[in-house]
Design a protein around this motif. Sequence first.
Motif, PDB file in Angstrom:
ATOM      1  N   UNK A   1       6.644   0.666 -22.373  1.00 36.40           N
ATOM      2  CA  UNK A   1       5.513   1.526 -22.028  1.00 36.40           C
ATOM      3  C   UNK A   1       4.876   1.166 -20.702  1.00 36.40           C
ATOM      4  N   UNK A   2       5.093  -0.045 -20.216  1.00 40.44           N
ATOM      5  CA  UNK A   2       4.456  -0.446 -18.951  1.00 40.44           C
ATOM      6  C   UNK A   2       4.958   0.379 -17.773  1.00 40.44           C
ATOM      7  N   UNK A   3       6.115   1.032 -17.909  1.00 35.94           N
ATOM      8  CA  UNK A   3       6.625   1.877 -16.831  1.00 35.94           C
ATOM      9  C   UNK A   3       5.863   3.194 -16.719  1.00 35.94           C
ATOM     10  N   UNK A   4       4.963   3.450 -17.657  1.00 38.84           N
ATOM     11  CA  UNK A   4       4.189   4.686 -17.642  1.00 38.84           C
ATOM     12  C   UNK A   4       3.252   4.747 -16.439  1.00 38.84           C
ATOM     13  N   UNK A   5       2.637   3.621 -16.120  1.00 37.98           N
ATOM     14  CA  UNK A   5       1.653   3.591 -15.031  1.00 37.98           C
ATOM     15  C   UNK A   5       2.064   2.558 -13.982  1.00 37.98           C
ATOM     16  N   UNK A   6       1.617   2.807 -12.770  1.00 37.96           N
ATOM     17  CA  UNK A   6       1.926   1.915 -11.650  1.00 37.96           C
ATOM     18  C   UNK A   6       0.655   1.158 -11.270  1.00 37.96           C
ATOM     19  N   UNK A   7       0.700  -0.178 -11.256  1.00 37.47           N
ATOM     20  CA  UNK A   7      -0.511  -0.921 -10.887  1.00 37.47           C
ATOM     21  C   UNK A   7      -0.903  -0.653  -9.447  1.00 37.47           C
ATOM     22  N   UNK A   8      -2.170  -0.715  -9.193  1.00 36.33           N
ATOM     23  CA  UNK A   8      -2.680  -0.486  -7.853  1.00 36.33           C
ATOM     24  C   UNK A   8      -2.275  -1.633  -6.936  1.00 36.33           C
TER      25      UNK A   8
ATOM     26  N   UNK B   1       5.110  -3.848  -9.530  1.00 42.54           N
ATOM     27  CA  UNK B   1       4.974  -2.399  -9.592  1.00 42.54           C
ATOM     28  C   UNK B   1       6.269  -1.630  -9.441  1.00 42.54           C
ATOM     29  N   UNK B   2       7.390  -2.313  -9.258  1.00 40.90           N
ATOM     30  CA  UNK B   2       8.649  -1.630  -8.968  1.00 40.90           C
ATOM     31  C   UNK B   2       9.068  -0.717 -10.125  1.00 40.90           C
ATOM     32  N   UNK B   3       9.483   0.496  -9.769  1.00 35.31           N
ATOM     33  CA  UNK B   3      10.033   1.494 -10.692  1.00 35.31           C
ATOM     34  C   UNK B   3       9.012   1.942 -11.737  1.00 35.31           C
ATOM     35  N   UNK B   4       7.759   1.686 -11.483  1.00 36.37           N
ATOM     36  CA  UNK B   4       6.714   2.071 -12.439  1.00 36.37           C
ATOM     37  C   UNK B   4       5.971   3.299 -11.941  1.00 36.37           C
TER      38      UNK B   4
ATOM     39  N   UNK C   1       2.481  -9.736  -0.775  1.00 37.48           N
ATOM     40  CA  UNK C   1       3.436 -10.399  -1.658  1.00 37.48           C
ATOM     41  C   UNK C   1       4.608  -9.468  -1.947  1.00 37.48           C
ATOM     42  N   UNK C   2       5.660 -10.017  -2.556  1.00 33.03           N
ATOM     43  CA  UNK C   2       6.767  -9.198  -3.007  1.00 33.03           C
ATOM     44  C   UNK C   2       6.265  -8.298  -4.123  1.00 33.03           C
TER      45      UNK C   2
ATOM     46  N   UNK D   1       0.822  -1.208   0.000  1.00 35.51           N
ATOM     47  CA  UNK D   1       0.000   0.000   0.000  1.00 35.51           C
ATOM     48  C   UNK D   1       0.856   1.257   0.000  1.00 35.51           C
ATOM     49  N   UNK D   2       2.022   1.213   0.638  1.00 34.81           N
ATOM     50  CA  UNK D   2       2.902   2.373   0.723  1.00 34.81           C
ATOM     51  C   UNK D   2       4.209   2.125  -0.047  1.00 34.81           C
ATOM     52  N   UNK D   3       4.177   1.236  -1.013  1.00 34.24           N
ATOM     53  CA  UNK D   3       5.412   0.827  -1.686  1.00 34.24           C
ATOM     54  C   UNK D   3       6.022   1.975  -2.487  1.00 34.24           C
ATOM     55  N   UNK D   4       7.363   1.990  -2.519  1.00 34.53           N
ATOM     56  CA  UNK D   4       8.076   3.036  -3.229  1.00 34.53           C
ATOM     57  C   UNK D   4       9.508   2.589  -3.469  1.00 34.53           C
ATOM     58  N   UNK D   5      10.115   3.128  -4.525  1.00 33.32           N
ATOM     59  CA  UNK D   5      11.520   2.884  -4.835  1.00 33.32           C
ATOM     60  C   UNK D   5      12.176   4.241  -5.021  1.00 33.32           C
ATOM     61  N   UNK D   6      13.417   4.367  -4.557  1.00 37.85           N
ATOM     62  CA  UNK D   6      14.023   5.698  -4.606  1.00 37.85           C
ATOM     63  C   UNK D   6      15.536   5.615  -4.763  1.00 37.85           C
TER      64      UNK D   6
END
Length: 716
Positions: A179-186, A197-200, A192-193, A138-143
């Motif tokens: 193009x899949x990096x354009x949007x981040x799946x909900x 959604x990583x880097x998207x 799960x791991x 829910x709070x996932x992020x990559x930085x």
Amino acid sequence: MIPSLRTPAARLALAALSLSISSALYAQNAPAPTASDWGGIGLLQTPTARMADEGELAFTASHTSPYSRYNIVLQPLPWMEGAFRYVSVANRRYGPEWLSGNQNYKDKSIDLKIRLLQESRWVPEVSAGFRDLGGTGLFSSEYLVASKRMGAFDASLGLATGYIGNRGDFRNPLTSIDDRFETRPKAQGTGSLNSDGMFRGPVGVFGGVAYQTPWEPLQLKLEYDGNDYKHEPQQNNQRQRSPFNVGATYAVNKNVHLHLGWERGDLAMFGVTLRTNLAQASSMPKLLDPPPVPLRQRKDADEAVGASESLAASAPVDWASVANQLDQNAGLRVQRISQRGSEVIVSGEQRRFYYPAQGLGRTARILDGKLPSDISWFTVQNTRLGMPIVETSIERESFVDHLEHKTELSSLAGHIEMTPPAAQYRETLYQAPPHRFDGAFNIGYQQSLGGPDGFVLFQVAGTYSANVYLSRNLWLSGTVSYNAYNNYDKFRYDAPSRLPRVRTNLRQYMTTEDLTLPSLQLTGTRRLGRDLYGMAYAGLLESMYAGVGGEVLYRPLNERWAVGVEANWVKQRDFDQRLSFRDYSVATGHASFYYMWGEERRIVSALSAGRYLAKDWGATLAVSRAFDNGVTMGAYATKTDVSSKDFGEGSFDKGIYVSVPFDFLLPRSTRARANFLWSPLYRDGGARVGHTYSLYQATSERDPEFFFDNLDAISK
């Protein structure tokens, strides 16, 4: 009249002014790394590239409406930070009222941050990280974030996808690849791991500065938040009046930090951090230990004992008294004392001192006071589970010289030898009578965290554990437990499972009976070869399973690797934990490979593959950092052939653990350890049967590095 900057005098004055300002800036200490609202080292809502000191363990609790965050952060390596947390969401309920009452929703998550570059004169510190890597997402992020110190300031600038960068300042450059990096799946919230959604999604910019005030305990922070709070989990969007957050951290002392802040332009933040460094922990004064035996007066003792060619031919020694003194003062339960030439060998089990060097030193003191001068070597054959593990020999003269401050510790180390237990003839001087019984009362505690029924479910029980020795290699061990208090009656949610319920019937096992028999195990052991050990067992192996099994371990002395095989046939016990059984049975077992990495820093890895309790096949990887003082920090993950759908929430089994010697905490020496394990979910997939003993743990003294890392304990 102001002189032109082109004149030499003006340029000299300007250079002097610049130098004085630079000197003033750098004269003040740079800000120390402190915790963010999310527990890891950072500003407020955002991380920095900084790391805590190696070995640090910290707990941070913070609140910014509607979120309360409870974070535990580990620093197992100087370049790696790990964290796990629960986020309590005040305006969302965990489940229906019949199940959760008015409990707030709890989100579970795991973080990881890796340092990529270390700061130098011109290069900033750079780190990459993952927030909510193995939780609900829910709070996932990559930085990616860089930090640079400038005197009393520490400035950071970073880029993030996901939660930290939800403002989406610019398009993701990875879209030029796919193009899949354009949007981040909900986020699905399944634990799960979060690899899909990583880097998207769009990229957000974040950063800020920490300022160390002239008042040493106080640090100020200014931050530009990369999240606009318009895309919050569970559609829980928040108003943000300003992207700038300000805050302060006040160090009450080195272990307690207080945090205050003003975030989103109109919300107060407050928090507290409790921190300690486990790698630097040392034993507290042992006020309840007997003092070490003083060294004998050399000349008088030699004249009293006299020189002799053999102990058997010298004045009689009260070996029973020596064995008793070794037990009481050196913690060594003696089995046999023998002689080979000028060497005396004591075989027994160290039962008190955590550091092997301390037990050896106390043993050598006692033997030095009792034996004639022609004995030049003392050897302790350490046994565990009735099996000889390692022989440690120390030269008597070098030991005495060190205690009398004539030689350095490094010199003494060259006169200590560790070898596999020898298969050679030795003259027996004393054979201890068989030890038949051990028993002790204790307090038992276990808990479950983060469930929908209640955030903390726990049990406190009184236990009595005992061992009955039929021989040194065959004994019966068991534990009786009486429930003093538990709140598992709140545990109403048996998670849906597509697998046999091998673990998720926990509530029934915890609440059916107050008086239980968690274990009753018959164990036999044998040393099968120079480096080969075996164990067989049968009985009530743990609270949920009974059966038979065995283990074989090959562990060469002074090698970094070991291999083992374990096989079991078990049947599920009834909920009352007595002597009745349920219908379910399974054959389970694993092959394991252990390896220790690194010279300066030891990383212990264990890879086990085989069949689990739910008849699923797969592997478990456990990796831990072993510090010189015996503390370990680690994590594990298990993946089997069970699909994520069949496994249920969590997709696969994983957890984080910390193990600390109780010796740090008590005024009396002990070999016991305090173990803390956090596993976010209790599921049936990837479950292994428990039993009382482990050959890898029992043979831990085959690691000479731990002995020599703590050699200074030899004089205590």
